[in-house]
Design a protein around this motif. Sequence first.
Motif: not given
Length: 328
Positions: A25-44
């Motif tokens: 999870v720490e790695q995922a947070f870092r990669m997201y901040a470094e624009e190494q992840a794409v995450m569209p908005p959550k759909v309800y």
Amino acid sequence: MQGTIILKRSDIENLIDMKTAMNLVEQAFRMYAEEQAVMPPKVYLDFPRGDIRAMPAYIKGNVNMAGVKIVNVHPENRLKNLISVRGTTVLIDPDNGVPLSVMDATFLTALRTGAASGVATKYLANKTVKKVAIIGIGGQAQSQLQALLIANPEISEVAVYDKTHESAKTFATKNKALANIRAHSDIKECISGAQVITTLTPSRAPVLTKSMVGNGVHINAIGADAAGKQELETEIITSSAIFVDDWNQASHSGEINVPVEEGEFSKEMLRATLGEVIAGTKKGRNSADEITVFDSTGLAIQDIIVSNYVYKAAIKNHGKYSSIDLLS
């Protein structure tokens, strides 16, 4: 070609632990901040008695995995002896679109949510943490306790509170081998002297007020997961250093959603995302007396990175787990 691997909760529980989840999870947070992840908005998608949420993400780099988690929230299910929150994740190979795995995400959702609190505590709490308090003893409490104990091995006291005192007492008894843990019937007594407080309630009215929270405390605000929910008095939000996992999700359905809607909090008042703190591009705590709040809404990148680890662990034991050819 190998079919789509089907992984049950009992399979998954043997393939990953909390310490591993925290690192991921720490790695995922870092990669997201470094624009190494794409995450569209959550759909309800709302129903009369609950909702489902679709959470897609693609993590690039050495992870190179995509997928979507579908999770429901039906509060009345407990009256029918059904699970209120249940999830399913589909992992997709981003190179060819092949569905690699379908797995239960109920256990992993609790695991990665606890892991996020552990990571936030590591980066935002004061260095010396002797007492932690957990408010709300539901399905998330166990993973939160595990993560807090890993993040703060010097903890000497765990205080727990639930509006149903028997739930707190049962939880304390169950976990007495893990920590010096005590159930409290009074919330003020529970949090008194705690350096870290984790809130896990579905409340739509604040359970913590500014006068209850001492200087230097770190708060993991987990319970708010829909518009209108609020665990912390607005004065706590406006007078503390606020960190979110993702601004768009937090402002829509996280702990800050009510203060944002009422015009009491804005993006300009945000200290940083947790990923920015981990990546070193933004500062975390400014002083030992500062109150810090982590608004955790739960990100799809967390789901995909832990699910990817579980999938990779499963394929090392080829033949042990069921698979299916969905096109047959």
